[in-house]
Design a protein around this motif. Structure first.
Motif, short mmCIF file in Angstrom:
data_model
loop_
_atom_site.label_atom_id
_atom_site.label_comp_id
_atom_site.label_asym_id
_atom_site.label_seq_id
_atom_site.Cartn_x
_atom_site.Cartn_y
_atom_site.Cartn_z
N LYS A 277 0.84 -1.21 0.00
CA LYS A 277 0.00 0.00 0.00
C LYS A 277 0.87 1.26 0.00
N GLY A 278 2.03 1.16 0.67
CA GLY A 278 2.94 2.30 0.65
C GLY A 278 3.64 2.45 -0.69
N CYS A 279 4.08 1.33 -1.26
CA CYS A 279 4.78 1.37 -2.54
C CYS A 279 3.86 1.69 -3.71
N LEU A 280 2.58 1.31 -3.60
CA LEU A 280 1.62 1.51 -4.70
C LEU A 280 0.56 2.56 -4.34
N ALA A 281 0.94 3.51 -3.50
CA ALA A 281 -0.02 4.52 -3.04
C ALA A 281 -0.55 5.36 -4.20
N ASN A 282 0.32 5.76 -5.13
CA ASN A 282 -0.11 6.59 -6.26
C ASN A 282 -0.98 5.81 -7.23
N GLN A 283 -0.65 4.53 -7.42
CA GLN A 283 -1.47 3.70 -8.30
C GLN A 283 -2.89 3.56 -7.76
N ALA A 284 -3.01 3.46 -6.44
CA ALA A 284 -4.33 3.33 -5.83
C ALA A 284 -5.18 4.58 -6.08
N ASP A 285 -4.53 5.75 -6.17
CA ASP A 285 -5.27 6.98 -6.44
C ASP A 285 -5.87 7.02 -7.84
N ILE A 447 -3.58 -2.29 9.36
CA ILE A 447 -3.42 -2.15 7.92
C ILE A 447 -3.86 -0.74 7.50
N MET A 448 -3.06 -0.09 6.68
CA MET A 448 -3.38 1.26 6.20
C MET A 448 -4.52 1.23 5.17
N ASN A 449 -5.22 2.35 5.04
CA ASN A 449 -6.22 2.49 3.98
C ASN A 449 -5.52 2.77 2.65
N ASP A 450 -6.32 2.80 1.58
CA ASP A 450 -5.75 2.95 0.24
C ASP A 450 -5.46 4.43 -0.07
N GLY A 451 -4.53 4.65 -0.99
CA GLY A 451 -4.27 5.99 -1.48
C GLY A 451 -3.10 6.68 -0.81
N LEU A 452 -2.63 7.74 -1.48
CA LEU A 452 -1.42 8.43 -1.03
C LEU A 452 -1.59 9.09 0.34
N THR A 453 -2.66 9.84 0.53
CA THR A 453 -2.82 10.59 1.79
C THR A 453 -2.94 9.68 3.00
N ASN A 454 -3.41 8.46 2.80
CA ASN A 454 -3.58 7.53 3.93
C ASN A 454 -2.28 6.86 4.36
N ASN A 458 2.10 5.21 7.63
CA ASN A 458 2.47 3.84 7.26
C ASN A 458 3.73 3.44 8.03
N PRO A 459 3.65 2.36 8.81
CA PRO A 459 4.78 1.98 9.66
C PRO A 459 5.95 1.35 8.90
N GLU A 460 5.72 1.00 7.63
CA GLU A 460 6.75 0.25 6.90
C GLU A 460 7.43 1.05 5.79
N VAL A 461 6.69 1.96 5.16
CA VAL A 461 7.23 2.68 4.00
C VAL A 461 7.20 4.17 4.29
N ASP A 462 8.32 4.81 4.05
CA ASP A 462 8.40 6.26 4.21
C ASP A 462 7.84 6.90 2.94
N VAL A 463 6.62 7.46 3.02
CA VAL A 463 5.92 8.01 1.86
C VAL A 463 5.75 9.51 2.04
N ASP A 464 6.15 10.28 1.01
CA ASP A 464 5.97 11.74 1.03
C ASP A 464 4.61 12.04 0.40
N ILE A 465 3.61 12.26 1.24
CA ILE A 465 2.26 12.45 0.71
C ILE A 465 2.08 13.83 0.09
N THR A 466 3.05 14.71 0.22
CA THR A 466 2.94 16.05 -0.36
C THR A 466 3.43 16.10 -1.81
N ARG A 467 3.96 14.97 -2.32
CA ARG A 467 4.49 14.94 -3.68
C ARG A 467 3.87 13.80 -4.49
#
Length: 567
Positions: A277-285, A447-454, A458-467
């Motif tokens: 979910k962290g690696c595919l956050a943008n795809q989920a959007d 488990i995290m919800n879908d999408g970038l902002t969610n 995320n405890p496993e993947v460092d995701v920059d939700i502002t980009r």
């Protein structure tokens, strides 16, 4: 030395040595044999790979405990985890990508063959019915199908304007054929074409055919364009480029068990979900716009199988055009009179003998081919083939609809699809006996919800939700534009031309005629067309030929009716 102090020192020394010895014994027990075997199976060299665990201070991703991994091993396994992730996404999205590729190819082949057979059917019928007269003017009909094909393949063609031009050209040709005693200049013919809609020489056929053709072709072209866009979006989005934070999380999930001496322990299912979910956050959007796109595709597919059925247009198009021609023939005198009233009296044809009347020429030229002159391909055979193609195409549309339904919510469910693979995770049944990122135990975080902002927590993947990923955002916009086109096609509108009717109306009519030849208002009369000469003998000759023309028209009508019965 005081004996008591010596005893105390020996006791302390033994206390320090025994744990070290136990650690050494444990280290000897924990061999890296399984890790070496699994590492070699990945295609890596075993050179400089430890046989037993070593201190892990050098590790940058995995826990810095006793380990079977060198720094080089960690780097190679990190790259391996990136490669395997890319392959997983590619393999998992294979179904949705091939759905659009294969169905686009099928639909395109069916539709093109449908057009080819419709054109061939019209040609066969008109050659037998009208003979040389048709063959001398066949380019008018060939151009119609050329423009229809050009529109379908994405050409900048306004269907309504193109069909108007077809009927205008047909009127020009027929006006000259039924009035050979006159010479019609280019300016005069432009005047005639300008008033085709008001004259209605072909009855109501052009109006009905225009509605049917535009709706069916708009739906077909937009549908095949939708298949193309779906294919391109799926291809592009499935080619993922994991971020450094994602690669780090993938390494920790897939190969840190190797470094811990547990190469056969697979990740926990929920742990895998959070990583994906962290690696595919943008795809989920992409999912929201993708689902709207699929729904619009399904609606247009329903139109193609129902009210915008292309078979109902292309199958009888030859009969419909023939009916229009017959209508013009039956009302040729009245049409000619209206034209002469509106556009003025044409000049006599140079060198034409006055005894050559209209019906006489009409009678000799409008005749069916003799049996030995007819083409070898039977129209019935062509129509049977056309109907077979359409039935196949209908099955194809049904098949496409079923596959499209399966592709809904594909991008938001992609993490779940990947993590349920036996080769990736331990599965839901082994929640206690799986790798949780640190050791072999249950994975506890939610488990995290879908999408970038969610993914902010995320405890496993460092995701920059502002980009947000700009490439994914481009695909979202492409889907949005295509969905808008599909909605317009569903309503029978062509988004490329629906706002240009005022600008394009009258296009092609030109301005070659002067105001006295092309008046702005048509005052129709129903008298017969004036003859070239007012001599009484010529009028009598014309009247005599009129009875012959009536017989000729009857024969032509009978031929058409028999043709339709044969169909």
């Amino acid at each position: 030395m005081v004996p008591g102090i010596g005893t105390l020192l020996w006791a302390l020394l033994l206390g320090l040595l025994l744990p070290l010895c136990a650690g050494a014994a444990d280290g000897k027990a924990r061999s890296c044999g399984e890790v070496r075997q699994a590492y070699s199976a990945k295609g890596f060299s075993l050179l400089n790979i430890p046989y037993q665990e070593i201190a892990g201070e050098h590790l940058r991703i995995c826990p810095q405990e006793y380990t079977c991994c060198t720094s080089e091993m960690e780097d190679k396994l990190s790259q391996q985890s990136k490669l395997e992730f890319e392959n997983l996404v590619d393999e998992t999205s294979h179904f949705v990508r091939t759905t659009f590729v294969s169905r686009h190819k099928k639909f395109d082949e069916f539709f093109r063959e449908l057009l080819e057979n419709a054109e061939r059917s019209l040609n066969d019928m008109f050659v037998r019915t009208y003979g040389m007269l048709y063959m001398q003017n066949s380019e008018v009909f060939q151009d119609l199908f050329i423009e229809l094909k050009r529109y379908y393949t994405g050409g900048n063609v306004n269907l309504e304007e193109m069909l108007n031009d077809f009927w205008a050209r047909l009127l020009e040709r027929m006006l000259q054929l039924i009035n050979p005693q006159y010479h019609f200049s280019e300016d005069y013919l432009e005047c005639v074409s300008k008033y085709t809609d008001q004259l209605k020489p072909f009855g109501d056929v052009p109006r009905k055919l225009k509605v049917q053709v535009t709706r069916a072709f708009i739906a077909a072209r937009t549908f095949v364009q939708g298949l193309t866009v779906g294919r391109e979006v799926a291809n592009r989005v499935s080619k993922v480029s994991p971020t450094p934070g994602c690669i780090r999380a993938l390494m920790k999930m897939l190969y840190c068990p190797y470094c811990q001496g547990l190469p056969n322990v697979k990740p926990c299912n929920n742990y895998c979900l959070n990583v994906m979910k962290g690696c595919l956050a943008n795809q989920a959007d992409l999912d929201t716009e993708w689902n709207l796109f699929i729904e619009a595709m399904l609606l247009v597919a329903d139109r193609l199988a129902g009210p915008f059925n292309i078979e109902s247009v292309m199958d009888p198009i030859d009969v419909k055009i023939s009916e229009a021609i017959m209508n013009m023939q039956e009302n040729s005198m009245q049409v000619s009179a209206k034209v002469f009233q509106g556009c003025g009296q044409p000049k006599p044809a140079p060198g034409l003998r006055t005894s050559r009347s209209i019906p006489g020429n009409f009678n000799t030229r409008f005749r069916p081919y003799n049996p030995e002159e007819r083409p070898t391909t039977a129209a019935g055979t062509s129509l049977d083939r056309l109907k077979t193609i359409w039935r196949t195409m209908q099955h194809g549309v049904t098949d496409i609809k079923e596959k499209l339904k399966l592709s809904k919510k594909f991008w938001s469910t992609l993490p779940y699809t990947i993590c349920k693979e036996d080769r990736v995770t331990a599965g839901l049944s082994n929640e206690e006996d799986c790798w949780n990122g640190h050791t072999k135990a249950k994975y506890l975080p939610e488990i995290m919800n879908d999408g970038l902002t969610n993914q902010i927590n995320n405890p496993e993947v460092d995701v920059d939700i502002t980009r947000p990923d700009t490439y994914i955002r481009q695909q979202i916009m492409a889907l949005r534009v295509m969905t808008n086109k599909l909605k317009n096609a569903y309503n029978g509108n062509d988004v490329n031309f629906q706002d240009t009717s005022d600008e394009t109306s009258g296009s092609g009519s030109g301005s070659g005629c002067t105001d006295d030849i092309c008046p702005t208002e048509f005052e129709f009369i129903t008298t017969e067309a004036p003859l070239v000469d007012s001599d009484r003998r010529e009028v009598d000759s014309s009247a005599s030929c009129s009875s012959q023309s009536a017989l000729a028209w009857f024969i032509v009508c009978l031929a058409i009716l028999l043709q339709r019965q044969c169909r």
